[in-house]
Design an enzyme around this catalytic site. Structure first.
Site, PDB file in Angstrom:
ATOM      1  N   ASP A 216       7.759   8.153 -30.175  1.00  9.47           N
ATOM      2  CA  ASP A 216       6.554   7.436 -29.754  1.00  9.47           C
ATOM      3  C   ASP A 216       6.401   7.478 -28.231  1.00  9.47           C
ATOM      4  O   ASP A 216       7.382   7.275 -27.502  1.00  9.47           O
ATOM      5  CB  ASP A 216       6.684   5.976 -30.220  1.00  9.47           C
ATOM      6  CG  ASP A 216       5.415   5.178 -30.045  1.00  9.47           C
ATOM      7  OD1 ASP A 216       4.421   5.522 -30.690  1.00  9.47           O
ATOM      8  OD2 ASP A 216       5.422   4.207 -29.268  1.00  9.47           O
ATOM      9  N   GLU A 278       5.230  12.591 -29.664  1.00 12.43           N
ATOM     10  CA  GLU A 278       3.870  12.058 -29.592  1.00 12.43           C
ATOM     11  C   GLU A 278       3.524  11.959 -28.105  1.00 12.43           C
ATOM     12  O   GLU A 278       3.995  11.068 -27.398  1.00 12.43           O
ATOM     13  CB  GLU A 278       3.790  10.665 -30.230  1.00 12.43           C
ATOM     14  CG  GLU A 278       2.349  10.213 -30.379  1.00 12.43           C
ATOM     15  CD  GLU A 278       2.027   8.856 -29.776  1.00 12.43           C
ATOM     16  OE1 GLU A 278       0.929   8.349 -30.049  1.00 12.43           O
ATOM     17  OE2 GLU A 278       2.840   8.290 -29.020  1.00 12.43           O
TER      18      GLU A 278
HETATM   19  C1  NOJ Z   1       1.637   5.239 -30.267  1.00 14.01           C
HETATM   20  C2  NOJ Z   1       1.571   4.690 -31.652  1.00 14.01           C
HETATM   21  O1  NOJ Z   1       1.152   5.700 -32.517  1.00 14.01           O
HETATM   22  C3  NOJ Z   1       0.616   3.539 -31.602  1.00 14.01           C
HETATM   23  O2  NOJ Z   1       0.286   3.073 -32.878  1.00 14.01           O
HETATM   24  C4  NOJ Z   1       1.230   2.455 -30.765  1.00 14.01           C
HETATM   25  O3  NOJ Z   1       0.311   1.391 -30.633  1.00 14.01           O
HETATM   26  C5  NOJ Z   1       1.583   2.974 -29.377  1.00 14.01           C
HETATM   27  N1  NOJ Z   1       2.218   4.259 -29.414  1.00 14.01           N
HETATM   28  C6  NOJ Z   1       2.516   2.035 -28.695  1.00 14.01           C
HETATM   29  O4  NOJ Z   1       3.774   2.106 -29.310  1.00 14.01           O
END
Ligand code: NOJ
Length: 562
Positions: A216, A278
């Site tokens: 993440d 991500e």
């Molecule tokens: C990316 C995640 O996919 C999202 O859902 C989240 O709110 C943010 N990162 C913070 O962790």
């Protein structure tokens, strides 16, 4: 005739490749997938009980979004303990059972790691709060003392991704940094114990048999030294063409050594374990840095996800994706929906000029039929491309974004931190419909659902589509079966510019390419314009919608054996 300049992709053959190079990975958002205990929130036993759906769909792996102990301020992306399961979702034993049950069905399991921030309830942050300003345990996070001349001015101008400032105050008056919600303090990755703690977290789950991690906010961990002002609002950064690392809090060079370290840990385990980044960053060549041979194996392709319904743009993004990834030897990934963006069956129902991935409440009413037709065509295009593809739960049912959720049920912190200016992401997170006549359409035995399901989900339930020719579910099953048979996801891809038959392929409105694998050549045609005649002798493998008198109608894609 092909255009060699436009011939982008060369992927190794299926046999020589690790599984992840061409895998189709299905994202489960636990709170909305299936609820076994009837409290209205999906859970791990619910996922385990529905794994046959994923096996029958034909995916290779399941990525499970966070299920860790959490106050759920950001639906679990606010983690209070990385090595346990929130009672809302079950127990650690349930997680182990899920991993085993998936493996028994030949499905790999990927889980989320959230290293940029913790929950403010995490013992690390609680311990920091309990200590005095300046104490070493505060070094786990980014604390700053207020400026005595201007105590109400945050230490810098950084914005929270969810709206407002990225700084909040502790009860003792110090500021702390949070790039997301104020309940998600950012960890300080310059502090060695943070690095050591995450090594242990990775090992904890690798020891339990997970096949990989989705990282993440992979681009956020390291901040520019001294935390200088950005000079840009969130909107300015998002809407400009500036490289993301212009902001001193994203895509800083120092992140990469963390992933090299982690890659070493994964390599120490048997099997081909995966890390996927991500990283919402641009341009493409910056993303490619995350997938160099000693870092992540893959990164999400959000450039493709944000592409408008436009042939030229689609071709360009496909070309640029391969051009960035091929030189570092990484597979390109493809994705159209996830838990953070408007479902693609709704996005494509908006006029191209208003195509956005984040809702601001001013969007026109989408045309649902157009959106679904285009979504099916886009997925058909996507699943033929060499590389790995990500699906988001419910897209195989053609689910639409639920736009009219009442403000009282909305839970996304984005909605609340912007006083409703941004509607947030709840609309793509509404619980799935499984059986049309069951309570909560089969999501939960008691009929409870943490977000209300719209009536329109009933006819889209799994049991309404399974075995029904032409349904979106059967389209996905057919695409995945043919993908497997023909080794798509691997092979070489080449755009086709020649007339497909007598008709001239109008490059303004058609995306045409061939994918060659040991099983043969598959021609992929996506038509965004007037009906296109198909070659009379073409063997249609799969079409995203009905063909009409030997022609490919508008907003339809087809795979042909040639
Ligand atoms: C990316 C995640 O996919 C999202 O859902 C989240 O709110 C943010 N990162 C913070 O962790």
């Amino acid at each position: 005739m092909t255009d060699p300049a436009a011939a982008p992709a060369a992927s190794p053959s299926a046999e020589s490749s690790p599984w992840w190079r061409s895998a189709v990975i299905y994202q489960v958002y636990p709170r909305s997938f299936a609820d076994a205990d009837g409290d209205g929130v999906g859970d791990l036993p619910g996922i385990t009980a529905r794994l046959d759906h994923l096996r029958d769909l034909g995916v290779d792996a399941v990525w499970v979004s966070p299920f860790y102990p959490s106050p759920q301020a950001d639906a679990g992306y606010d983690v209070a303990d990385y090595c346990d399961v929130d009672p809302l979702f079950g127990t650690l034993a349930d997680a182990e059972r899920l991993i085993d049950a998936a493996h028994q069905r030949g499905l790999k399991v990927i889980i989320d790691v959230v290293p940029n921030h913790t929950s403010d309830r995490h013992p690390w942050f609680q311990r920091a709060l309990a200590a005095a300003p300046g104490d070493e345990v505060r070094d786990w996070y980014h604390f700053r003392s207020p400026d005595p001349d201007d105590p109400e001015a945050p230490p810098n101008d950084w914005p929270s991704e969810f709206g407002g400032s990225a700084w909040s105050k502790t009860p003792d008056g110090q500021w702390y940094l949070h790039l997301f919600d104020s309940s998600q303090p950012d960890l300080n990755w310059e502090h060695p114990p943070v690095r050591e703690a995450f090594r242990d977290i990775l090992r904890f789950w690798l020891d339990r048999g997970v096949d990989g991690f989705r990282i993440d906010v992979a681009h956020g961990l390291v901040k520019a030294p001294g935390l200088p002002d950005s000079g840009l609002t969130r909107e300015e950064l998002a809407t400009s063409a500036l490289p993301t690392h212009t902001a001193p809090y994203f895509d800083q060079d120092g992140v990469h050594e963390i992933y090299r370290d982690w890659r070493g840990i994964l390599e120490g385990y048997p099997g081909e374990r995966l890390m996927v980044a991500e990283a919402w960053i641009r341009p493409y060549d910056r993303i490619a840095r995350y997938v160099r041979p000693d870092e992540h194996h893959q990164a999400f392709n959000f450039g493709f996800l944000g592409t408008a319904w436009d042939a030229q743009e689609l071709r360009e993004h496909i070309t640029r994706s391969y051009a960035a990834n091929d030189p570092v030897g990484a597979p390109t990934t493809w994705v159209l929906s996830n838990h953070d963006v408007v479902r693609h069956a709704t996005r494509f129902g908006w006029p191209a000029e208003s195509l956005v991935t984040q809702l601001d409440g001013t969007m026109p009413e989408p045309v649902r039929e157009t959106g679904l037709r285009r979504a099916r065509a886009a997925t058909t295009l996507m699943l033929a491309l060499p590389g790995s593809a990500y699906l988001f739960q419910g897209e195989e049912l053609g689910l639409f974004e639920v736009l009219d959720l009442d403000p009282s049920v909305r839970q996304d912190p984005t909605f609340h931190r912007t006083d409703g200016d941004r509607l947030g992401r709840d609309g793509c997170r509404v619980p799935l419909p499984w059986e049309a006549e069951e309570p909560a359409f089969g999501f939960s035995p008691t009929g409870e659902a943490w977000l209300p399901q719209p009536d329109g989900f009933q006819e889209l339930a799994v049991d309404q589509q399974a075995g029904v020719a032409g349904s979106t579910l059967e389209l996905y099953r057919a695409l995945l079966a043919v993908r497997r048979e023909r080794g798509l996801g691997t092979g070489e891809m080449r755009f086709v510019d020649e007339p497909v038959v007598e008709a001239t392929v109008d490059s303004q409105s058609v995306v045409a390419f061939d994918v060659t694998t040991p099983a043969g050549t598959t021609r992929v045609l996506l038509n965004l314009g007037p009906a296109l005649p198909l070659p009379e002798d073409a063997t249609v493998l799969v079409a995203s919608g009905p063909l009409q008198d030997g022609t490919l109608p508008t907003d339809t894609a087809v795979w042909l054996a040639v």
